[in-house]
Scaffold this motif. Structure first.
Motif, short mmCIF file in Angstrom:
data_model
loop_
_atom_site.label_atom_id
_atom_site.label_comp_id
_atom_site.label_asym_id
_atom_site.label_seq_id
_atom_site.Cartn_x
_atom_site.Cartn_y
_atom_site.Cartn_z
N ASP A 26 0.53 -1.64 -0.21
CA ASP A 26 -0.12 -0.26 0.01
C ASP A 26 0.41 1.53 0.07
N ARG A 29 2.63 2.10 -3.54
CA ARG A 29 1.94 2.20 -4.49
C ARG A 29 1.63 3.90 -3.53
N GLU A 30 0.97 4.07 -2.88
CA GLU A 30 0.93 5.62 -2.27
C GLU A 30 1.98 6.72 -2.78
N ALA A 32 5.22 6.09 -2.96
CA ALA A 32 6.18 5.68 -5.22
C ALA A 32 7.07 6.14 -5.18
N LEU A 56 5.15 -4.60 -8.71
CA LEU A 56 4.62 -2.75 -8.47
C LEU A 56 6.59 -1.86 -8.88
#
Length: 266
Positions: A26, A29-30, A32, A56
DNA sequence: ATGGTCGCGTAGCGA
């Protein structure tokens, strides 16, 4: 490459990558970040969830061991010249250091993920091991500084640099993270020419990166600042910001550390 | 409050 292109490096003590994988995914993704220095992955290289991280968009280099310690580097850019471990103590089998060159579109950046020994209790063999490890790091850092590269030494240093980097100095008085010798060794690193990123661009007191699981430390904001970036002059000249990603610490099944992100001009 | 809480691995250590 735009003139204001950004390069972000994150340090994150995850306290077991297996227990933390959903949180880490998480966060990646947020936020990065371009490069992530992980500590306390607590697994051997073969057990690292490499595929999930590669999916990712990260390249992965690990230096793990069974059950304890273990460090890793994640990078959206290619990694080369990966080095594992610190010289200077042949019997040391603890996985606490990994370094690589990150091939950005601009100049290369050398980045290390560091998990410095905790050193408690002070009266045990663990404290002199911590201090010896800091000397070994200083010797290696001196070699790296001579290369005059953009250098980022990021990680859990297990050092509280100032009284204002904890909620209650009296509570930490007898702790290895707070000892005068520990702090002096951290200053010795800086005296080589390494710049503490947080102190260079922020420097406020009572900004923490670790909160104990016990006694409601997070809810009361009773933390300590022990996750640091030390930068070569070439990297420090490009530093734009350094901030704690506190939100990660407030999530379900969080690590006891929050990530810290340094941003640079590429 | 000599506790409290996690993660390892499945008892007790490390943090």
């Amino acid at each position: 490459m735009p003139a204001d292109a950004d390069f972000s490096v994150c340090t994150y003590n995850v306290n077991s990558i297996k227990a933390r994988l959903p949180n880490v995914v998480d966060f990646l993704r947020e936020a990065a970040p371009d490069v992530v220095c992980l500590q306390e992955i607590k697994c051997v290289d073969e057990a690292f969830p490499r595929q999930e991280i590669e999916d990712l968009g990260y390249n992965v280099a690990t230096h793990g061991q069974k059950s304890y310690n273990g460090v890793a580097l994640l990078s959206k850019f290619p990694l080369e010249d990966v080095r594992r471990g610190l010289a200077g103590e042949d019997t040391d089998e603890q996985a606490r250091y990994i370094e690589a060159v990150v091939l950005t579109p601009g100049a290369p950046w050398r980045v290390a993920s560091i998990y410095l020994p905790n050193g408690n209790p002070v009266a045990s063999e663990k404290f002199p091991y911590k201090l010896r490890w800091m000397q070994r790091l200083a010797a290696h850092a001196a070699d790296l500084l001579a290369l005059e590269e953009r250098l980022v030494l990021a990680g859990d240093y297990n050092v509280i640099p100032r009284d204002g980097d904890c909620h209650d100095p009296a509570a930490w008085q007898d702790d290895a993270l707070f000892q005068p010798q520990t702090r002096a060794s951290y200053r010795t690193l800086q005296n080589l020419g390494l710049v503490d990123a947080f102190m260079a661009v922020d420097g406020r007191e009572h900004v923490y990166t670790f909160w104990d699981y016990q006694a409601g430390a997070w809810a009361k904001d009773h933390g300590i600042r022990i996750d640091h970036f030390l930068l070569s002059p070439e990297a420090a000249d490009r530093l734009r910001a350094c901030a704690v990603a506190r939100a990660a610490r407030g999530k379900e099944k969080a690590s006891d550390h929050a990530p810290v992100i340094a941003r640079f001009a590429l």
